[in-house]
Every structure is written in structure tokens, then in C-alpha cells.
Design a protein around this motif. Structure first.
Motif, PDB file in Angstrom:
ATOM      1  N   PRO A 116       0.832  -1.208   0.000  1.00  0.00           N
ATOM      2  CA  PRO A 116       0.000   0.000   0.000  1.00  0.00           C
ATOM      3  C   PRO A 116       0.865   1.256   0.000  1.00  0.00           C
ATOM      4  O   PRO A 116       1.897   1.302   0.671  1.00  0.00           O
ATOM      5  CB  PRO A 116      -0.777  -0.107   1.318  1.00  0.00           C
ATOM      6  CG  PRO A 116      -0.621  -1.504   1.770  1.00  0.00           C
ATOM      7  CD  PRO A 116       0.657  -2.014   1.198  1.00  0.00           C
ATOM      8  N   LYS A 117       0.459   2.226  -0.768  1.00  0.00           N
ATOM      9  CA  LYS A 117       1.178   3.506  -0.795  1.00  0.00           C
ATOM     10  C   LYS A 117       0.409   4.507   0.054  1.00  0.00           C
ATOM     11  O   LYS A 117      -0.824   4.543   0.003  1.00  0.00           O
ATOM     12  CB  LYS A 117       1.303   4.010  -2.227  1.00  0.00           C
ATOM     13  CG  LYS A 117       2.123   3.077  -3.102  1.00  0.00           C
ATOM     14  CD  LYS A 117       2.151   3.565  -4.537  1.00  0.00           C
ATOM     15  CE  LYS A 117       2.992   2.648  -5.408  1.00  0.00           C
ATOM     16  NZ  LYS A 117       2.444   1.282  -5.510  1.00  0.00           N
ATOM     17  N   PRO A 118       1.133   5.289   0.837  1.00  0.00           N
ATOM     18  CA  PRO A 118       0.440   6.226   1.743  1.00  0.00           C
ATOM     19  C   PRO A 118      -0.490   7.179   0.983  1.00  0.00           C
ATOM     20  O   PRO A 118      -0.194   7.572  -0.134  1.00  0.00           O
ATOM     21  CB  PRO A 118       1.587   7.003   2.395  1.00  0.00           C
ATOM     22  CG  PRO A 118       2.789   6.151   2.222  1.00  0.00           C
ATOM     23  CD  PRO A 118       2.591   5.385   0.952  1.00  0.00           C
ATOM     24  N   TRP A 119      -1.605   7.510   1.609  1.00  0.00           N
ATOM     25  CA  TRP A 119      -2.564   8.430   0.989  1.00  0.00           C
ATOM     26  C   TRP A 119      -2.236   9.889   1.287  1.00  0.00           C
ATOM     27  O   TRP A 119      -2.677  10.784   0.592  1.00  0.00           O
ATOM     28  CB  TRP A 119      -3.977   8.129   1.493  1.00  0.00           C
ATOM     29  CG  TRP A 119      -4.535   6.842   0.998  1.00  0.00           C
ATOM     30  CD1 TRP A 119      -4.080   6.103  -0.059  1.00  0.00           C
ATOM     31  CD2 TRP A 119      -5.666   6.136   1.522  1.00  0.00           C
ATOM     32  NE1 TRP A 119      -4.854   4.979  -0.218  1.00  0.00           N
ATOM     33  CE2 TRP A 119      -5.838   4.973   0.730  1.00  0.00           C
ATOM     34  CE3 TRP A 119      -6.558   6.368   2.574  1.00  0.00           C
ATOM     35  CZ2 TRP A 119      -6.859   4.051   0.966  1.00  0.00           C
ATOM     36  CZ3 TRP A 119      -7.571   5.450   2.810  1.00  0.00           C
ATOM     37  CH2 TRP A 119      -7.723   4.309   2.016  1.00  0.00           C
ATOM     38  N   LEU A 124      -0.410   8.700  -6.810  1.00  0.00           N
ATOM     39  CA  LEU A 124      -1.521   9.190  -6.004  1.00  0.00           C
ATOM     40  C   LEU A 124      -2.047  10.491  -6.582  1.00  0.00           C
ATOM     41  O   LEU A 124      -1.312  11.465  -6.727  1.00  0.00           O
ATOM     42  CB  LEU A 124      -1.032   9.398  -4.572  1.00  0.00           C
ATOM     43  CG  LEU A 124      -2.075   9.342  -3.484  1.00  0.00           C
ATOM     44  CD1 LEU A 124      -2.801   8.009  -3.504  1.00  0.00           C
ATOM     45  CD2 LEU A 124      -1.408   9.530  -2.140  1.00  0.00           C
ATOM     46  N   ALA A 125      -3.317  10.480  -6.935  1.00  0.00           N
ATOM     47  CA  ALA A 125      -3.920  11.693  -7.486  1.00  0.00           C
ATOM     48  C   ALA A 125      -4.463  12.548  -6.356  1.00  0.00           C
ATOM     49  O   ALA A 125      -5.197  12.042  -5.516  1.00  0.00           O
ATOM     50  CB  ALA A 125      -5.054  11.323  -8.427  1.00  0.00           C
ATOM     51  N   PRO A 126      -4.098  13.820  -6.295  1.00  0.00           N
ATOM     52  CA  PRO A 126      -4.580  14.642  -5.191  1.00  0.00           C
ATOM     53  C   PRO A 126      -6.084  14.858  -5.258  1.00  0.00           C
ATOM     54  O   PRO A 126      -6.580  15.312  -6.267  1.00  0.00           O
ATOM     55  CB  PRO A 126      -3.840  15.976  -5.369  1.00  0.00           C
ATOM     56  CG  PRO A 126      -3.326  15.973  -6.747  1.00  0.00           C
ATOM     57  CD  PRO A 126      -3.267  14.566  -7.218  1.00  0.00           C
ATOM     58  N   PRO A 127      -6.812  14.451  -4.213  1.00  0.00           N
ATOM     59  CA  PRO A 127      -8.235  14.749  -4.195  1.00  0.00           C
ATOM     60  C   PRO A 127      -8.450  16.240  -3.970  1.00  0.00           C
ATOM     61  O   PRO A 127      -7.509  16.944  -3.591  1.00  0.00           O
ATOM     62  CB  PRO A 127      -8.745  13.925  -3.012  1.00  0.00           C
ATOM     63  CG  PRO A 127      -7.567  13.748  -2.143  1.00  0.00           C
ATOM     64  CD  PRO A 127      -6.365  13.758  -3.027  1.00  0.00           C
ATOM     65  N   PRO A 128      -9.643  16.712  -4.151  1.00  0.00           N
ATOM     66  CA  PRO A 128      -9.895  18.145  -4.148  1.00  0.00           C
ATOM     67  C   PRO A 128      -9.545  18.849  -2.850  1.00  0.00           C
ATOM     68  O   PRO A 128      -9.202  20.011  -2.860  1.00  0.00           O
ATOM     69  CB  PRO A 128     -11.402  18.234  -4.394  1.00  0.00           C
ATOM     70  CG  PRO A 128     -11.840  16.898  -4.814  1.00  0.00           C
ATOM     71  CD  PRO A 128     -10.811  15.921  -4.438  1.00  0.00           C
ATOM     72  N   ARG A 133      -8.203   2.964  -5.033  1.00  0.00           N
ATOM     73  CA  ARG A 133      -8.313   3.062  -6.495  1.00  0.00           C
ATOM     74  C   ARG A 133      -8.650   4.487  -6.910  1.00  0.00           C
ATOM     75  O   ARG A 133      -8.108   5.029  -7.860  1.00  0.00           O
ATOM     76  CB  ARG A 133      -9.410   2.123  -7.010  1.00  0.00           C
ATOM     77  CG  ARG A 133      -8.988   0.681  -7.108  1.00  0.00           C
ATOM     78  CD  ARG A 133      -9.975  -0.096  -7.974  1.00  0.00           C
ATOM     79  NE  ARG A 133      -9.829  -1.516  -7.747  1.00  0.00           N
ATOM     80  CZ  ARG A 133     -10.764  -2.284  -7.220  1.00  0.00           C
ATOM     81  NH1 ARG A 133     -11.931  -1.783  -6.865  1.00  0.00           N
ATOM     82  NH2 ARG A 133     -10.556  -3.565  -7.047  1.00  0.00           N
ATOM     83  N   PHE A 134      -9.587   5.074  -6.179  1.00  0.00           N
ATOM     84  CA  PHE A 134     -10.026   6.422  -6.526  1.00  0.00           C
ATOM     85  C   PHE A 134      -8.893   7.432  -6.365  1.00  0.00           C
ATOM     86  O   PHE A 134      -8.782   8.390  -7.136  1.00  0.00           O
ATOM     87  CB  PHE A 134     -11.199   6.825  -5.630  1.00  0.00           C
ATOM     88  CG  PHE A 134     -11.634   8.248  -5.826  1.00  0.00           C
ATOM     89  CD1 PHE A 134     -12.359   8.614  -6.947  1.00  0.00           C
ATOM     90  CD2 PHE A 134     -11.310   9.228  -4.905  1.00  0.00           C
ATOM     91  CE1 PHE A 134     -12.763   9.927  -7.135  1.00  0.00           C
ATOM     92  CE2 PHE A 134     -11.698  10.543  -5.083  1.00  0.00           C
ATOM     93  CZ  PHE A 134     -12.429  10.887  -6.205  1.00  0.00           C
ATOM     94  N   LEU A 135      -8.082   7.198  -5.342  1.00  0.00           N
ATOM     95  CA  LEU A 135      -7.047   8.183  -5.028  1.00  0.00           C
ATOM     96  C   LEU A 135      -5.820   8.060  -5.925  1.00  0.00           C
ATOM     97  O   LEU A 135      -4.874   8.822  -5.799  1.00  0.00           O
ATOM     98  CB  LEU A 135      -6.633   8.048  -3.557  1.00  0.00           C
ATOM     99  CG  LEU A 135      -7.748   8.407  -2.565  1.00  0.00           C
ATOM    100  CD1 LEU A 135      -7.357   8.013  -1.148  1.00  0.00           C
ATOM    101  CD2 LEU A 135      -8.050   9.894  -2.641  1.00  0.00           C
TER     102      LEU A 135
END
Lengths: 274, 79
Positions: free
Chosen positions: A152-155, A238-242, A229-231
């Protein structure tokens, strides 16, 4: 493999300290005032009944939907539950909370009514099978099998409360919850969303504590995977959430992805032919 | 403590009911093992997020029927 870094210790301590704390805001307004509520209800207080209804109706509907795909049947289940509550209020002995008692009534009604509907030929009962195509489920003692394949990669996310200001993330959570197999969904819904005590969840669903623990871990793991998955974007970063904080953005920009597998973790499922 | 054991205990740890004699070993493992530590944080985060899911209000078209039944069952008592 040992990090020993202050930041990790701080993070783990933060997680553990949150766990030890009771929730500041009760999930519902029924607790602590149940005796008063019961007296009011039994004396015919319409406002009290209205309050109880407002507090629970949408939650009962959400639980009912875990038993059936049919919104009409779910509404019937909820209505039958309320009617049973009205009939049973005088005899309620307070062996559980009012909320748990009502959830129990709903589960019994839902099982009977959805089974009856199924016999009539309606396809309304969830299969209980994994719906994401994977056949591998986590088992106690199985290590990470069924939980994660790559490390797992940190969020780098901060407070869930602020994250949940994102409509998209709420939808990801809702969809993940809805896609869980029936019993997993019921356990996660009652335990994590509704904050029903573990023992009462077992009583409501008539399952053992061991079974509940396994179902809960599997359900949470699936929801975690959906969030993960979403993130991430398609490239695996890791895609930055809003609503990331600037601090979290900075941490994400400087962090390296973790690629090391646990030292004693079993082989990935696909390598073991699972 | 190895990874498999730590993973087995994560549910109890998240619930705050980890046995006292296991706490130190568990804490040491999730601090030292990057994958387990990260997974544990994310699992905890997931649970917290689920607890904060907003409720969807759902108007019931059958409220009147319920109130009628409630009044029939309890109406007139203590009034």
C-alpha cells in the motif's frame, strides 16, 4: 526494514490514540435519553414518535436495501418494521438499545419478506458473492492475501471529516459499501456507519463474534481498496483529491512509493495459483 | 510479531479492544513494517470515513398511516 522514524511513530500513535477515544458526537440522539423516550412513546407522545421516525427511517431503509435490490420491497420492509415497533413498544424490555431492537426487527422482517419474494420468482436477494470479480477473500492467518497485492502507498490524507466534504469521495464510499456482498455490507453498515456495538451487531444479524470480525475486516478492506483506487490515477501515482491540505500535498510530492513487500508475507495470490 | 499476526489483530486494534499483552508488539510491528503500517492507517481512515458518511433523508409517503396506527395504539393514554 525497521523505520524507527519519528514521523511514522507519530502517525501510528495518532491512529491509535484516535481509536482509544470515544466519538465526540454520538451517531444518534437516542442514546442517553432512552428511558425518557420510551415513557413519551408509551404515553402516546406524537412528537416523540415523529423524532424517532426522523432519526431512524432513512437508516432503516439503507439497512433494508442490503437485503434486496427492490426499492419498493425495501420500503415495505421498513413500513412493516415500524408497524411492528408500534405493536411491540409496550412489551419492549430494554435488553438492548431501542435502536438495536428496531434494527433487529427490521432484519427479521427483511429476511422473511425477501425470502418470500424470492420464492415468488422475484430476483431481489443479493447473491452474497464477491462482486468485483475477485475470488480471493482474506482469511485469518492468511497475511495480506486478499487484502493487497502491491505494498500500500500512503494516501497522505488528513482528517476524514474534511475529505468527506468532497462529493466524489462520498460517492466512492457509498458505491463501495453498496457493492459489498450482503452480509459484509450489513456488518460494515451496522458497525462502522451506524456505530452499533459489536455484540449487538452479532445479535441483530445472528452471527458469531468470530464471523463478524472476519466479515468486518473483509468489508473494510474492500472499501479501503475502492478508496485507494479512486485516489490513484491510471499511472499508479496518487492523485490529489480536491481537499488535500497544502501540507499533505507537499508530503505527497516528496514521498517515494513503497515497493517493499512485508518480509514474511505469503506469495501473492496469483503466484500461488489462487 | 509477524505480518500475518499483525493483520489478524488490526480489526481489534481499530476497535480499541486489542488485548493489553499484545499492544506493545502490535505497535512495534506497525511502526516498523511499512506495508502493515500503511495498511493499518488506511484501514483506520476508512473506518473513520464510514462513520462520517452523511445520512440521506428519505421522505416516507406512508408516514400518515404510521401516525394513524400510533394514535390508535397509544391514543388516549395519559391524556
Amino acid at each position: 526494514m525497521r523505520l524507527g522514524g519519528r514521523s511514522r511513530t507519530r502517525l501510528v500513535n495518532a491512529v491509535l490514540s484516535w481509536i482509544d477515544k470515544p466519538r465526540k458526537v454520538p451517531r444518534d440522539m437516542l442514546r442517553g435519553s432512552e428511558e425518557k423516550l420510551l415513557v413519551q412513546l408509551r404515553s402516546g407522545d406524537e412528537a416523540a414518535f415523529s423524532t424517532l421516525f426522523d432519526e431512524l427511517n432513512s437508516r432503516l431503509y439503507r439497512l433494508a436495501r442490503t437485503f434486496t435490490f427492490s426499492s419498493a420491497l425495501a420500503e415495505d420492509i421498513v413500513q412493516e418494521t415500524w408497524l411492528a415497533v408500534i405493536r411491540g413498544l409496550r412489551g419492549f424490555e430494554g435488553r438492548s438499545s431501542v435502536r438495536t431492537w428496531i434494527f433487529s426487527i427490521l432484519v427479521r422482517r427483511a429476511r422473511t419478506m425477501s425470502a418470500r419474494e424470492k420464492r415468488r420468482g422475484g430476483v431481489v436477494v443479493h447473491s452474497g458473492l464477491p462482486e468485483d470479480g475477485s475470488g480471493v477473500e482474506w482469511e485469518p492467518g492468511g497475511g495480506r492475501v486478499g487484502l493487497w497485492e502491491e505494498s500500500p502507498k500512503p494516501w497522505h490524507l488528513d482528517d476524514p471529516a474534511s475529505v468527506l466534504q468532497s462529493r466524489e469521495l462520498i460517492e466512492v464510499l457509498e458505491r463501495a459499501l453498496e457493492s459489498l456482498p450482503e452480509l459484509q455490507r450489513q456488518v460494515v453498515l451496522l458497525r462502522d456507519v451506524e456505530d452499533v456495538p459489536s455484540k449487538e451487531v452479532c445479535n441483530v444479524l445472528d452471527i458469531s463474534e468470530t464471523n463478524q470480525r472476519v466479515l468486518l475486516h473483509r468489508g473494510r478492506a474492500r472499501v479501503r481498496k475502492a478508496l485507494d483506487r479512486f485516489l490513484r490515477d491510471e499511472s499508479g501515482t496518487l492523485a490529489p483529491p480536491p481537499l488535500w491540505s497544502n501540507e499533505a500535498r507537499a508530503r505527497a510530492a516528496t514521498s517515494r512509493p513503497v515497493t517493499t513487500a512485508p518480509p514474511d508475507a505469503p506469495e501473492p495470490a496469483h503466484k500461488r495459483g489462487l | 510479531m509477524n505480518c500475518a499476526r499483525a493483520i489478524d489483530l488490526m480489526g481489534d486494534a481499530i476497535e480499541g479492544c486489542l488485548a493489553a499483552n499484545l499492544e506493545e508488539d502490535f505497535r512495534e510491528h506497525v511502526e516498523a513494517c511499512i506495508p502493515c503500517g500503511t495498511y493499518f492507517e488506511q484501514l483506520s481512515f476508512t473506518r473513520r470515513a464510514l462513520a462520517l458518511l452523511p445520512r440521506r433523508s428519505r421522505p416516507s409517503g406512508r408516514w400518515n398511516e404510521l401516525m394513524k396506527r400510533f394514535k390508535r395504539e397509544f391514543g388516549g393514554e395519559d391524556r
